[in-house]
Design an enzyme around this catalytic site. Sequence first.
Site, PDB file in Angstrom:
ATOM      1  N   LYS A 171      79.106   9.985 114.238  1.00 32.17           N
ATOM      2  CA  LYS A 171      79.815  10.686 115.326  1.00 32.17           C
ATOM      3  C   LYS A 171      80.454  11.981 114.801  1.00 32.17           C
ATOM      4  O   LYS A 171      80.457  13.010 115.493  1.00 32.17           O
ATOM      5  CB  LYS A 171      80.871   9.749 115.920  1.00 32.17           C
ATOM      6  CG  LYS A 171      81.767  10.381 116.956  1.00 32.17           C
ATOM      7  CD  LYS A 171      81.047  10.782 118.234  1.00 32.17           C
ATOM      8  CE  LYS A 171      82.005  11.479 119.191  1.00 32.17           C
ATOM      9  NZ  LYS A 171      81.375  11.896 120.428  1.00 32.17           N
ATOM     10  N   LYS A 239      90.769  17.111 117.000  1.00 29.40           N
ATOM     11  CA  LYS A 239      90.932  15.885 116.208  1.00 29.40           C
ATOM     12  C   LYS A 239      89.620  15.501 115.527  1.00 29.40           C
ATOM     13  O   LYS A 239      89.587  15.142 114.348  1.00 29.40           O
ATOM     14  CB  LYS A 239      91.421  14.780 117.157  1.00 29.40           C
ATOM     15  CG  LYS A 239      91.500  13.389 116.618  1.00 29.40           C
ATOM     16  CD  LYS A 239      90.351  12.472 117.001  1.00 29.40           C
ATOM     17  CE  LYS A 239      90.011  12.300 118.440  1.00 29.40           C
ATOM     18  NZ  LYS A 239      88.945  11.343 118.719  1.00 29.40           N
TER      19      LYS A 239
HETATM   20  P1  NAD Z   1      91.649   9.936 127.373  1.00 30.12           P
HETATM   21  O1  NAD Z   1      92.843  10.572 126.759  1.00 30.12           O
HETATM   22  O2  NAD Z   1      91.167  10.392 128.701  1.00 30.12           O
HETATM   23  O3  NAD Z   1      91.875   8.337 127.489  1.00 30.12           O
HETATM   24  C1  NAD Z   1      92.549   7.548 126.552  1.00 30.12           C
HETATM   25  C2  NAD Z   1      93.176   6.374 127.278  1.00 30.12           C
HETATM   26  O4  NAD Z   1      93.835   5.539 126.312  1.00 30.12           O
HETATM   27  C3  NAD Z   1      94.248   6.783 128.285  1.00 30.12           C
HETATM   28  O5  NAD Z   1      94.014   6.115 129.507  1.00 30.12           O
HETATM   29  C4  NAD Z   1      95.556   6.342 127.663  1.00 30.12           C
HETATM   30  O6  NAD Z   1      96.524   5.963 128.621  1.00 30.12           O
HETATM   31  C5  NAD Z   1      95.094   5.157 126.849  1.00 30.12           C
HETATM   32  N1  NAD Z   1      95.986   4.858 125.722  1.00 30.12           N
HETATM   33  C6  NAD Z   1      96.464   5.732 124.797  1.00 30.12           C
HETATM   34  N2  NAD Z   1      97.223   5.069 123.908  1.00 30.12           N
HETATM   35  C7  NAD Z   1      97.214   3.772 124.281  1.00 30.12           C
HETATM   36  C8  NAD Z   1      97.814   2.594 123.765  1.00 30.12           C
HETATM   37  N3  NAD Z   1      98.578   2.630 122.671  1.00 30.12           N
HETATM   38  N4  NAD Z   1      97.579   1.428 124.400  1.00 30.12           N
HETATM   39  C9  NAD Z   1      96.805   1.378 125.500  1.00 30.12           C
HETATM   40  N5  NAD Z   1      96.205   2.462 126.050  1.00 30.12           N
HETATM   41  C10 NAD Z   1      96.429   3.635 125.431  1.00 30.12           C
HETATM   42  O7  NAD Z   1      90.504  10.052 126.284  1.00 30.12           O
HETATM   43  P2  NAD Z   1      88.920   9.951 126.518  1.00 30.12           P
HETATM   44  O8  NAD Z   1      88.388  11.281 126.855  1.00 30.12           O
HETATM   45  O9  NAD Z   1      88.624   8.780 127.398  1.00 30.12           O
HETATM   46  O10 NAD Z   1      88.434   9.657 125.016  1.00 30.12           O
HETATM   47  C11 NAD Z   1      88.603   8.388 124.409  1.00 30.12           C
HETATM   48  C12 NAD Z   1      87.901   8.413 123.065  1.00 30.12           C
HETATM   49  O11 NAD Z   1      86.504   8.696 123.261  1.00 30.12           O
HETATM   50  C13 NAD Z   1      88.425   9.483 122.111  1.00 30.12           C
HETATM   51  O12 NAD Z   1      88.421   9.004 120.796  1.00 30.12           O
HETATM   52  C14 NAD Z   1      87.422  10.599 122.272  1.00 30.12           C
HETATM   53  O13 NAD Z   1      87.354  11.409 121.114  1.00 30.12           O
HETATM   54  C15 NAD Z   1      86.140   9.820 122.512  1.00 30.12           C
HETATM   55  N6  NAD Z   1      85.106  10.533 123.282  1.00 30.12           N
HETATM   56  C16 NAD Z   1      85.427  11.222 124.407  1.00 30.12           C
HETATM   57  C17 NAD Z   1      84.411  11.875 125.105  1.00 30.12           C
HETATM   58  C18 NAD Z   1      84.706  12.679 126.358  1.00 30.12           C
HETATM   59  O14 NAD Z   1      83.837  13.428 126.804  1.00 30.12           O
HETATM   60  N7  NAD Z   1      85.889  12.563 126.949  1.00 30.12           N
HETATM   61  C19 NAD Z   1      83.087  11.834 124.666  1.00 30.12           C
HETATM   62  C20 NAD Z   1      82.794  11.092 123.543  1.00 30.12           C
HETATM   63  C21 NAD Z   1      83.811  10.441 122.854  1.00 30.12           C
END
Ligand code: NAD
Length: 408
Positions: A171, A239
């Site tokens: 990744k 990040k």
């Molecule tokens: P986001 O910020 O939209 O969602 C994260 C969720 O986690 C939120 O709903 C938040 O409330 C919850 N959260 C945070 N801390 C928490 C805790 N301690 N306990 C419970 N819930 C908690 O992020 P995202 O875009 O959904 O991305 C999530 C992961 O996927 C990241 O690591 C990101 O790098 C990866 N990712 C994102 C994408 C994208 O296009 N958004 C694509 C590939 C990978």
Amino acid sequence: MERIGFIGLGVMGKPMARNLLKAGYPLVVYNRSRPPVEELAAEGAEPAGSPREVAQRSDVVITMLPDTPEVEQVLAGPDGVFEGGRPGLIVIDMSTIDPMAARRLAAQATERGIVMLDAPVSGGEIGAIQGTLSIMVGGDAAAFRRCLPILQAMGRNIVYMGESGAGQVTKAANQVVVALTIAAISEALVLAAKAGVDPAKVRQALLGGFAGSRVLEVHGQRILERNFRPGFRIRLHHKDLRIALSLGRAVGASLPLTALVHEWLGALVARGHGDLDHAALVTLVEEWAQTQVRPQAAVAARDQEGGPADGRLAAGGGAQRPAAAVVRPRSPEVGGVPEALLRGAGGPSRSLAAVAGGRPRRQHHPALQRPGHLPQQRGGPPGVPRGEAERTQRSFAPGLRPITPSLA
Ligand code: NAD
């Protein structure tokens, strides 16, 4: 059918959890904030009060959290998954985190008889909604085979990469390619706009050739539409490049281009734009070139609507005034950047607002400037007294003279 626990219901996690529900899996959900829990509960999931409770009620727990500290807290912290999980539980962390941390957590899990896979994803929000994510998996091969049907409910291209941490290493490599490609596309489209060629046509032409890519297709279009709603947030990509750089340092791989784009992303985070989509990288390049990437058709339509714009940007050679570079204020969307997003944590960025259309500027092509001549600047930079600004200008003026390389 396995009972699945899902923790982290954000941009990615919520549609992924929804796809598991659609595939018929019984689902227990937890998130830091309540609204997405309630939304999925209305669709048939069972809410839980803590990660520990999720683990107690599940055979497989999936986490989709922002970064390494959140995953460490949710899995290994008090009231966490490891406390509630019985031997035989499988944890699949699908967040993007530090590969070293993934290995450490997998070792901690093993001590409790829990198996942990790292299975980060690529494909963005659209892939999460459509269930077409690419999933790169590291960890125990038997656990991977058992979980394959679960992963297939969320993704299409599912690859077993090897031992624990191998998914996260893959990744990190993915994120380097995506970030550097967005940076390259930003420079290419700004170059075209500034030179007076329609960036929409440039994207179209490039898509059919060797420079074509999925990033050019999706993010190129986002840039043209000035659609910077996340998508993938700048702070998350910042990040991810930090993770890649730290991995590079650990294994002795020098990543100069990654380091550069990491700084670009950091500059946007510092301006309060961390929650814009990573396609907003283009706004930095636009600012440096003092132009904006817009399809000429859109600009022409805007001109018809509002008449000729005062203070339109003269791009390219200056004598030409291509419509591609005309900038006019729009509200409530400022040049396609939602005003609310411009007023992020660090407050609105004047420079981005100006580039986005908040303040039209006349441009000077460097070729039209006399050596040592500085563009007119009213009042100097914010926070610098006028006299000081003038002294600063004088002291910098010689540096603007063209340097002719000497062969002697
Ligand atoms: P986001 O910020 O939209 O969602 C994260 C969720 O986690 C939120 O709903 C938040 O409330 C919850 N959260 C945070 N801390 C928490 C805790 N301690 N306990 C419970 N819930 C908690 O992020 P995202 O875009 O959904 O991305 C999530 C992961 O996927 C990241 O690591 C990101 O790098 C990866 N990712 C994102 C994408 C994208 O296009 N958004 C694509 C590939 C990978």
